[in-house]
Design a protein around this motif. Structure first.
Motif, short mmCIF file in Angstrom:
data_model
loop_
_atom_site.label_atom_id
_atom_site.label_comp_id
_atom_site.label_asym_id
_atom_site.label_seq_id
_atom_site.Cartn_x
_atom_site.Cartn_y
_atom_site.Cartn_z
N VAL A 157 32.47 5.26 111.62
CA VAL A 157 33.58 4.90 112.49
C VAL A 157 33.51 3.44 112.89
N MET A 158 32.30 2.92 113.10
CA MET A 158 32.18 1.52 113.50
C MET A 158 32.75 0.59 112.44
N LYS A 159 32.52 0.89 111.18
CA LYS A 159 33.04 0.08 110.10
C LYS A 159 34.38 0.56 109.58
N GLY A 160 34.76 1.78 109.95
CA GLY A 160 36.01 2.33 109.46
C GLY A 160 36.00 2.61 107.98
N GLU A 161 34.82 3.01 107.45
CA GLU A 161 34.69 3.18 106.00
C GLU A 161 34.22 4.60 105.69
N PRO A 162 34.63 5.14 104.54
CA PRO A 162 34.09 6.43 104.10
C PRO A 162 32.69 6.25 103.53
N LEU A 163 31.84 7.24 103.78
CA LEU A 163 30.46 7.17 103.30
C LEU A 163 30.20 8.18 102.18
N TYR A 164 30.50 9.45 102.43
CA TYR A 164 30.21 10.49 101.45
C TYR A 164 31.34 11.50 101.47
N ASN A 165 31.52 12.16 100.33
CA ASN A 165 32.54 13.20 100.20
C ASN A 165 31.91 14.42 99.53
N TYR A 166 32.03 15.56 100.18
CA TYR A 166 31.46 16.80 99.67
C TYR A 166 32.56 17.67 99.07
N ARG A 167 32.34 18.14 97.84
CA ARG A 167 33.36 18.91 97.12
C ARG A 167 32.83 20.25 96.64
N GLY A 168 31.93 20.83 97.40
CA GLY A 168 31.30 22.07 96.94
C GLY A 168 32.14 23.31 97.12
N HIS A 169 33.15 23.28 97.96
CA HIS A 169 33.98 24.46 98.20
C HIS A 169 35.09 24.57 97.17
N ARG A 170 35.54 25.79 97.00
CA ARG A 170 36.69 26.06 96.13
C ARG A 170 37.82 26.57 97.01
N GLY A 171 38.55 25.66 97.60
CA GLY A 171 39.64 26.02 98.49
C GLY A 171 39.62 25.17 99.73
N ARG A 172 40.53 25.47 100.62
CA ARG A 172 40.67 24.70 101.85
C ARG A 172 39.48 24.91 102.77
#
Length: 1713
Positions: free
Chosen positions: A700-715
């Motif tokens: 939040v301090m930098k306003g940048e994304p760090l990591y994205n998790y895609r392990g789920h299949r669905g919402r």
């Protein structure tokens, strides 16, 4: 299909709660030899490694589009990684579990495949069966398949023989078991009948030739040896082996496959491990049951079966009587036992272990030796909606699941057991929200989708139901939060936190936790009363209390967020950033606690999910983040707001205008954001969950994304950041899993860029709800085999086969789970878990068929049964039942007879008719009939003769017919008979009492008079209202003159348009009921999202405030414009002001300047907004054209016609100092032209000062409040446009002072943000003539005032204009430096904004600091370090590059040499470049510019003010150090135990020690000086008494340093050791006196000097000195002398006003001898 790509989970989590296995499948789980357990869950197969401790996930097999019904592993040693699966999508697939890919597949089946088995002998043979009885044998080696239909009935289970590769045992739904030879065209070897219901499971004995001791041959003797001989003879037969079958009839049969007869029948033991049954206990016969079987390897007479209610039984058939024993019978409490039906039994990790799956959603590993559970794994049967950690034990997570249960997971429990407590009592619906009590242990609140709110006071007592609140929400509850009671109560009651819930109907309810049976309070009512709000409040969508309980945030349906103060619910501020519904609000957790408060529970908070773990966070940083609030909505952005100014350290501050911008906007998700969770470890990180199926970690301090998790299949619906491990996050999704994953293992940084339609399609396929293509899914004909035995296929007799269709009479829960579509969060959770098969059948869906040529080819290779099977499938696809057209649709319906009884008697046989004639003659003429009567025809057989007799007989006919009509429910016919008979009023009264009135009876009631008719009309209207025929009921209410009742009926039942029409024409204006109708209609329309229509309703009843609120609910510019115009027309000034701010802000953010052209109102308020937009567009258009700002900011700008005028404007140089060209329109500067054009278009007189004052007031009130260094460029442009137009209006109002203040603030903001290009463009816009424009402003200020005000103007306006002129000169100097100074360092390099200050390790352009009036200067030493010049020796006479030994400008030894030139060629090139640059500019003109800038920037008064503040800071630090030492001295004296007898030597030692201490402090200060490269002379005296006030203030020889405070206090003041209290007091008094003197001098500084910011004079002097030096070196003649004199003059001034000795040395270098 080999190696086809299939989506798989790349990184499986280390720990998770998996989805529940599918129910009612005979082979839904299996284990291979490597210890991989695969079980079917919905339309996927979940792989679990059961050999690890604990069991770990291996992956997911995802390829079927409907429910998976079977899984079977290959048992061959070299193919253990292969498994086969069957599904309702008619597909059979072969997988490689290591690569998670499909190797082969086939679709020979035309209907749902129910089960399959991989042959244990042949590694290439897979046998599968479907719901129509088709058996397919698939040879993987040749990829050929054979289809047999030995029995046209649903196959429930099958098993390939482990002894004969050609034998397959098949169990059917009709209780038949067949033994089939697949090599001989599916020849039936044995038909084994004995069971009475469907066959659930089939299991072969592990060895052949076994004859149980309990079943000896009938001819065997009593001699044991003879029996063994018989058994030995039978064992020689390969076909003679045992087969187990389990059935729904609660029996297990042991079959001899040689003769197809039952050896033994075993009945399931009574449930609950009881051999003896209690009275009234039927032993489980009334309960549902599923019998699963598994033969224990290497044991010939022992097997395992499931039984009643989750019992798992081990059977021993070695004795004369079978013995059984239940597994887990010694488990205390039954924690690791099944409580519901067990469906599947599979091999465990070792030969003596097994795995069971059950309806209670547990997977248990049993030990056959100990009969106890080794481990238990809980699974989930629904969507994971919410996660909440316990505030007192962060390792305990409460999980709300869609299977109507709550799981409490102790994530810190060791071992293989998954420590999960299940709460289910009292929960009747899906759990959508959970929330722990912040201070009470084991107290958990929950909410469900049916609107219930409950509290478990102690979850450890799971047998006790929760306490439910007596107040229910009308819709799903989405949020829970604990908080203090509102309004504030007594201290004892305030200690008890209340529970706040937010429901889907838009209400936030406050529940008293001490009295949940009492009525909950609607928060909107309290808010309305507390803030005196008359209009309707928005519908709430989320509620979240601040951790310290000072405020509560509520999200709204229109995307706004309201923040209220605690207790009194005062509205502090409204945030309008989101434009769509708010889904989640999350306050920053209180992590920065002292060490002694870091243990859980040390601080009482209002949020149960606020972590109190102490991780060593900086307290100042935590204070800055204390009131951060993150929000997520239906749009894909996450916003973070800093509410520290609102809540503040003391009392909350109420904002007059809404907040329209956030501190930080986090963009990356593609669809709505559903959940947020702050990192409890104080690192300002945030995780968000979204419908795009990913979880994103943000900085939040930098306003940048760090990591994205895609392990789920669905919402993903929920997320939680672990408080025990900063690398762990938990997420729950609609894939029925709760996953624990590590941030460090994530491979992606951004969410995937994909359309949400594709995501939702994936979600539907995953849950088994894929919608087939149009035309593929057809309705089926109804067929009941039980009632139509002729329709059953008889294969043996080759009788004609009638085409079969799937039965749709009874639809199972299983089929419902497949056909229902997922619609949002409210989807049924257990769709993939079908209910019972006791009395239901599956619905069949036919898939796409082969072409006609393929059908002919396939049928030609099959027998009659197979052909019938294919014809049946094609028939179902070709002629669905719903395509048939009713033939009798056009026939006219016959009227119901009034005399059905008489007609029936008249239509009897001829003999009866002849008897009637005889009877009628006897009745007419008398006499006795000879024919005897039967008893059953004595009464009514003669009734119909009344038609032909007298009146009395006809009355009897009417009576009997009326009774028949009354029994049949034909009340109109009965009333008709009464009317004909003359007693209609009696019939009407009876109909009224029985509620059987009709239109005819009401019409006939007029016979009784007006009163009777009105009474019957009212009664009939009430009857119609009960039958929900509301329109007709309203008609009858109107008929009986009850207008208001009719309107209320229509309104209460949502016929608002009809109710409004009737009320408008029948009720007077302003009638309360009329207002209520429109108000109710508006509420309904708002719920439906028809905001504009609802606004019409509010306007109809003169409630413009509510209409405006609804019009602006969407928040887009067009909606805001409509609301603004309505507010102006309805004279809602307050709302109009707020809306104008939002409307103009949205237009400027969207770069939509054409929107303002659509406004038709000429109100001054709109004119103010149009003026601001005109100036904003002017700045944007001109700056884009001049490359000041990037055009990439604009996605699709909507320009107005004024933009073309701006782009076509010419340029002129009007400023002699800067020589910058400015745009002019008809010889008028651009800003003046823009305002003049606006005034002409809107007919505004710029000489009308009253109107200009109002415009100024409105724009000033709505401008952005506050600026920051991290302000976005769009916000900066909006802010600057507001300041520019405010200053311009002030000039037109002859308020030059105010105009200069606005423009000065704009310049300071650009300077502080480092936006020098924008500052330059701003100067060109507001000061087109530069110095001349400023002089014009001074003259205008003097001209417009009276003679008495001249002195005051000089003090105020003159000071502000001087500051403005200084910043103007500063920016001009910056660009002169850019043109001459920086490029001279490296002529061949083109500099950019990022590499100017980084070339060669030193600063090539000085950093010019600003002297702010409200802060103490403490960074002069840094300024001196930054202002360094390169060592360029261009005056050398040496050709070889040697420098002059007498060089005056030789730098210090510590001077950086990164830019020095020792090569002669480089010096020549540099000198030539400098010369060419100076030649381009007139040397005399350059001298004039620099002389002007020195006069403006070198202000004696501002330099003196800076010196005094610096000295003040130094004295204050010295006093603080003196006081500290005094306290240390007193402490030393108290601890000193030496008496007056101490020797002088001891005193000398003590004095020496004190002196050494002072020397060490001095050494430390010197080290600090060396590290900061600032040297200050030490005072000659050792006492502070030698330093008088004059020396402190005006001495240039002994300046004070502003560096390290410790250094200032030790070197500037050498103090004696504190030997006694008196001397310490004297030193302190002297320092205090000196301090007071400085304060007096500061007080004498004029207020004008202290009020406004001014560029740092000393820093400006250093820049001017260096610049004049560089320019003089390449100038010639008179210009050289002038520049040299100017340099000496500036250096002398800087030497006199320097603050440190190092500054003086630097200026001394430039003094010319």
């Amino acid at each position: 299909m080999n190696g086809s790509p299939v989506k798989l989970l790349k990184t499986m989590p280390s720990s998770l709660l998996p989805p529940s296995p599918n129910w009612y499948c005979s082979r839904a789980s299996d284990t291979n030899q490597d210890g991989i357990l695969g079980f079917a869950t919905k339309n996927t197969v979940f792989l679990l490694n059961i050999k690890t401790n604990p069991a770990s996930a291996e992956g997911i097999l995802h390829g079927h589009c409907e429910r998976v019904t079977g899984i079977s592993f290959c048992t061959t040693a070299d193919q253990t990684q292969l498994c086969a699966t069957s599904s309702d999508d008619c597909m059979v697939k072969v997988w490689d579990v290591k690569t998670k890919t499909i190797t082969k597949e086939h679709k020979v089946h035309q209907f749902k495949v129910t089960t399959l088995h991989w042959s244990p002998i042949l590694k290439d043979l897979i046998v599968s069966g479907d719901e129509k009885g088709a058996l397919v044998c698939w040879d993987l080696a040749s990829n050929d398949s054979k289809l047999f239909i030995p029995e046209s009935n649903q196959i429930f289970s099958l098993a390939c023989s482990p002894h004969n590769a050609a034998h397959v045992a098949v169990g059917y739904k009709n209780a038949l078991v067949l033994l089939i030879d697949i090599n001989n065209k599916g020849n039936i070897l044995q038909r084994m009948r004995g069971h009475e219901d469907e066959i659930h499971s089939i299991c072969w004995a592990p060895s052949s030739g076994e004859i149980l001791p309990s079943h000896k041959p009938s001819n065997a003797s009593n001699d044991d040896n003879s029996w063994r001989e018989t058994a030995e003879d039978n064992s020689q037969k390969e076909d003679d082996c045992l087969l187990l079958t389990g059935s729904k009839d609660r029996t297990i049969r042991v079959w001899d496959t040689a003769n197809g007869k039952t050896i033994q029948t075993l009945r399931l033991p009574p449930k609950g491990f009881q051999r003896t049954r209690d009275r009234g206990d039927d032993g489980g016969r009334g309960s549902r049951v599923w019998v699963a079987l598994w033969w224990i390897p290497n044991e010939k007479t022992s097997f395992i079966s499931s039984s009643h209610s989750g019992d798992v039984v081990r059977w021993d058939l070695s004795g004369s009587k079978p013995k059984w024993e239940c597994l887990g019978s010694h488990d205390a409490g039954g924690i690791n036992m099944h409580m519901r039906i067990v469906f599947n039994i599979s091999q465990g990790p070792t030969p003596d272990t097994l795995i069971t799956t059950s309806m209670d959603r547990k997977l248990i590993c049993w030990n056959c030796s100990t009969l106890q559970a080794d481990w238990c794994l809980s699974s989930l049967g629904g969507f994971v909606y919410c996660i909440a950690p316990s505030p007192l034990d962060q390792s305990r997570l409460a999980i709300g699941v869609g299977d109507n249960m709550i799981r409490v997971w102790n994530t810190a429990s060791p071992g293989q057991h998954c420590d999960v407590t299940v709460l289910w009592q009292g929960i009747k619906a899906k759990v959508t929200a959970v929330c722990w009590h912040p201070t009470r242990e084991n107290c958990l609140a929950y909410a469900t989708d049916d609107g219930r709110v409950g509290v478990y006071n102690n979850i450890t007592q799971s047998n006790k139901p929760p306490i439910l609140s007596s107040t229910f929400h009308r819709k799903t509850v989405y949020a829970l939060s604990w908080g203090p009671p509102c309004p504030a109560k007594s201290d004892s009651e305030c200690a008890l936190l209340h529970l706040y819930s937010c429901g889907g109907e838009g209400a936030v309810l406050q529940h008293d936790s001490s009295n949940l049976q009492g009525d909950a309070v609607n928060m909107n009512k309290l808010i309305r009363d507390a803030n005196n709000i008359e209009h309707m409040l928005p519908q709430r969508t989320d509620v979240s209390w601040c951790p310290d309980g000072r405020a509560v945030a509520m999200g709204n349906e229109d995307g706004s967020i309201d923040v209220f103060a605690a207790s009194n619910l005062l509205l502090l501020c409204t945030i309008h950033v989101h434009h769509k519904l708010i889904n989640c609000l999350k306050w920053y957790p209180p992590t920065a606690l002292p060490t002694d408060q870091s243990h859980p529970g040390s601080e009482v908070t209002c949020q149960s999910d606020s972590s109190t773990a102490n991780v060593g966070v900086n307290s100042s940083q935590s204070e800055q983040q204390r009131y951060w609030l993150a929000s997520g909505s239906n749009d894909p952005h996450v916003h973070v707001y800093d509410l520290n100014k609102v809540l503040g350290p003391r009392d909350p501050v109420q904002l007059d205008t809404p907040m329209t911008s956030s501190m930080c906007c986090l963009s990356g998700h593609t669809v709505r954001v559903t959940a947020l969770s702050w990192s409890p470890h104080g690192d300002s990180r945030l995780v968000s969950a979204s419908y795009d199926g990913t979880a994103q970690v943000w900085d939040v301090m930098k306003g940048e994304p760090l990591y994205n998790y895609r392990g789920h299949r669905g919402r993903i619906f929920t997320c939680h950041w672990s408080a025990t491990d900063e690398d762990v996050i938990y997420t729950g999704s609609e894939d029925f899993t709760l996953r624990k994953w590590k941030i460090s293992e994530c491979e992606n940084k951004y969410p995937p860029k994909k359309k949400k339609e594709a995501l939702f399609k994936t979600a539907r396929f995953q849950s088994g709800d894929a919608k087939p293509k149009k035309g593929k899914k057809q309705k089926q004909k109804k067929n009941n085999p039980a009632k139509s035995p002729e329709a059953t296929t008889n294969v043996a007799s080759n009788t004609p086969v009638e085409p079969m269709v799937a039965s749709s009479t009874n639809t199972t829960d299983q089929s419902e789970g497949i056909t229902q579509r997922i619609e949002g969060i409210d989807t049924v959770m257990s769709q993939s878990q079908p209910a019972s098969h006791d009395d239901k059948e599956q619905a069949s869906v036919s898939e796409s068929r082969k072409s006609k040529e393929e059908e002919v080819r396939v049928v030609s290779k099959m027998g009659e049964a197979e052909s019938s099977y294919m014809e049946e499938a094609v028939e179902v696809a070709k002629e669905p039942s719903y395509m048939k057209i009713r033939k009798d649709r056009g026939k006219k319906k016959k009227q119901k007879s009034l005399f059905p009884v008489s007609c029936g008697l008249d239509n009897r046989t001829r003999a009866h008719k002849q008897a009637d004639c005889i009877q009628l003659a006897a009745m007419k003429y008398g006499g006795v009939v000879a024919t005897p009567k039967s008893d059953d025809t004595e009464d009514k057989e003669t009734t119909h003769l009344g038609f032909f007799s007298d009146r009395k007989a006809m009355y009897d006919v009417f009576r009997d017919e009326a009774e028949n009509h009354n029994e049949s429910g034909y009340f109109d016919q009965k009333c008709t008979l009464g009317l004909w008979k003359g007693n209609i009023l009696v019939e009407i009264e009876e109909a009224k009492q029985s509620g059987t009135l009709s239109d005819m009876t009401v019409g006939m009631a007029a016979i009784g008079g007006p009163d009777v008719w009105l009474e019957i009309c009212e009664a009939y209207a009430q009857q119609l209202e009960k039958r929900e025929d509301f329109i007709k009921a309203a008609n009858y209410y109107v008929a009986c003159h009850q207008i208001q009742k009719a309107i209320q009926v229509l309104m209460n039942n949502r016929y608002h348009r009809e109710a409004a029409a009737m009320a408008t024409v029948r009720l007077p204006y302003k009638d309360p009921l009329l207002i209520e109708v429109y108000d109710s209609w508006a509420v309904q329309l708002e719920k439906e999202g028809s905001f504009e229509q609802a606004a019409k309703c509010f306007l109809a009843i003169d409630q413009p405030a509510d209409a405006i609120r609804l019009l602006c609910k969407k928040g887009d510019p067009s909606s805001l414009r409509a609301g603004l115009e309505v507010a102006i027309l309805s004279q809602q000034e307050t709302m109009a002001t707020r809306l104008m701010a939002r409307y103009v802000n949205e237009c400027m953010l969207a770069f939509d300047w054409s929107q303002v052209q659509q406004v038709t109102s000429s109100h001054e308020l709109l004119q103010a907004g149009q003026l601001l937009l005109q100036v904003h567009e002017t700045m944007a258009a001109s700056w884009v054209a001049d490359d000041v700002i990037s055009a990439a900011w604009y996605e699709e700008p909507q320009w107005s016609p004024w933009q073309q005028v701006v782009n076509s404007a010419g340029k002129q140089v009007l400023d002699s100092i800067s020589s910058w060209p400015t745009r002019v329109v008809n010889d008028i500067p651009l800003l003046e032209a823009a305002v003049s054009t606006w005034a002409k278009d809107h007919h505004v007189d710029l000489s009308n000062k009253d109107m200009l004052a109002r415009l100024y007031h409105w724009i000033n009130k709505t401008k952005p409040q506050g600026t920051s260094h991290s302000m976005a460029m769009k916000q900066l442009l909006i802010y600057l446009s507001s300041e520019v137009i405010l200053g311009h209006l002030s000039v037109h109002m002859n308020d030059v002072h105010q105009a200069a203040l606005h423009w000065l603030q704009a310049m300071v903001t650009c300077h502080n943000m480092g936006e020098y290009d924008i500052a330059k463009a701003l100067i060109i816009l507001i000061l087109p003539k530069g110095k001349t424009s400023i002089e014009d402003l001074r003259q205008k200020a003097l001209f417009d005032q009276t003679s008495e005000d001249v002195t005051e103007i000089h003090k105020k306006t003159g000071a502000v204009l001087s500051c403005l002129e200084a910043y103007y000169s500063l920016i001009v100097l910056y660009y002169l430096w850019w043109d001459f100074g920086s490029r001279s360092m490296n002529p061949d390099k083109k500099y950019s904004n990022t590499d100017i200050s980084q070339e060669d390790g030193t600063n090539s352009i000085p950093r010019i600091t600003v002297s702010l009036p409200d802060t103490v200067i403490s960074s002069h030493e840094h300024m001196c370090d930054d202002i360094t010049e390169p060592s360029v020796a261009l005056e050398s006479n040496s050709v070889n590059g040697s420098t002059n030994a007498t060089q005056v400008d030789q730098p210090d030894n510590d001077q950086p040499t990164g830019l020095s030139r020792t090569d002669g060629i480089a010096e020549t090139v540099e000198k030539e470049h400098l010369t060419s640059c100076v030649n381009r500019t007139n040397s005399a003109s350059l001298f004039a510019k620099l002389e002007y800038m020195s006069q403006v920037l070198l202000s004696d008064s501002h330099a003196k003010f800076a010196q005094l503040k610096h000295k003040l800071s130094t004295i204050q630090q010295a006093v603080a150090r003196l006081v500290s030492r005094h306290k240390e001295h007193e402490s030393t004296q108290r601890l000193d135990t030496v008496s007056n007898q101490s020797s002088a030597v001891g005193e000398g030692d003590a004095e020496g020690e004190a002196m050494r201490t002072n020397e060490e402090d001095a050494d430390a200060s010197e080290n600090v000086d060396k590290s900061t490269d600032i040297s200050c002379p030490k005072e000659q005296s050792n006492t502070v008494s030698n330093i008088d006030e004059t020396t402190l203030i005006s001495s240039d020889d002994k300046p004070f340093s502003s560096g390290d405070t410790s250094k200032d206090s030790t070197e500037s003041y050498k103090l004696h050791p504190l030997t006694d209290e008196g001397q310490s007091s004297d030193n302190l008094l002297e320092l205090t006196a000196t301090l007071n003197g400085i304060l007096k001098d500061i007080a004498h500084i004029p207020v004008e000097i202290k009020e406004h910011p001014f560029p740092e004079p000393v820093s400006s002097a250093m820049t001017l000195v260096y610049f004049t030096k560089q320019a003089a070196r390449v100038s010639k003649g008179e210009s050289h002398g002038q520049l040299s004199d100017l340099r000496s003059k500036i250096a002398t001034w800087g030497h006199q006003h320097s603050l440190t000795e190092q500054m003086k040395r630097k200026f001394a270098k430039y003094l010319v001898k």
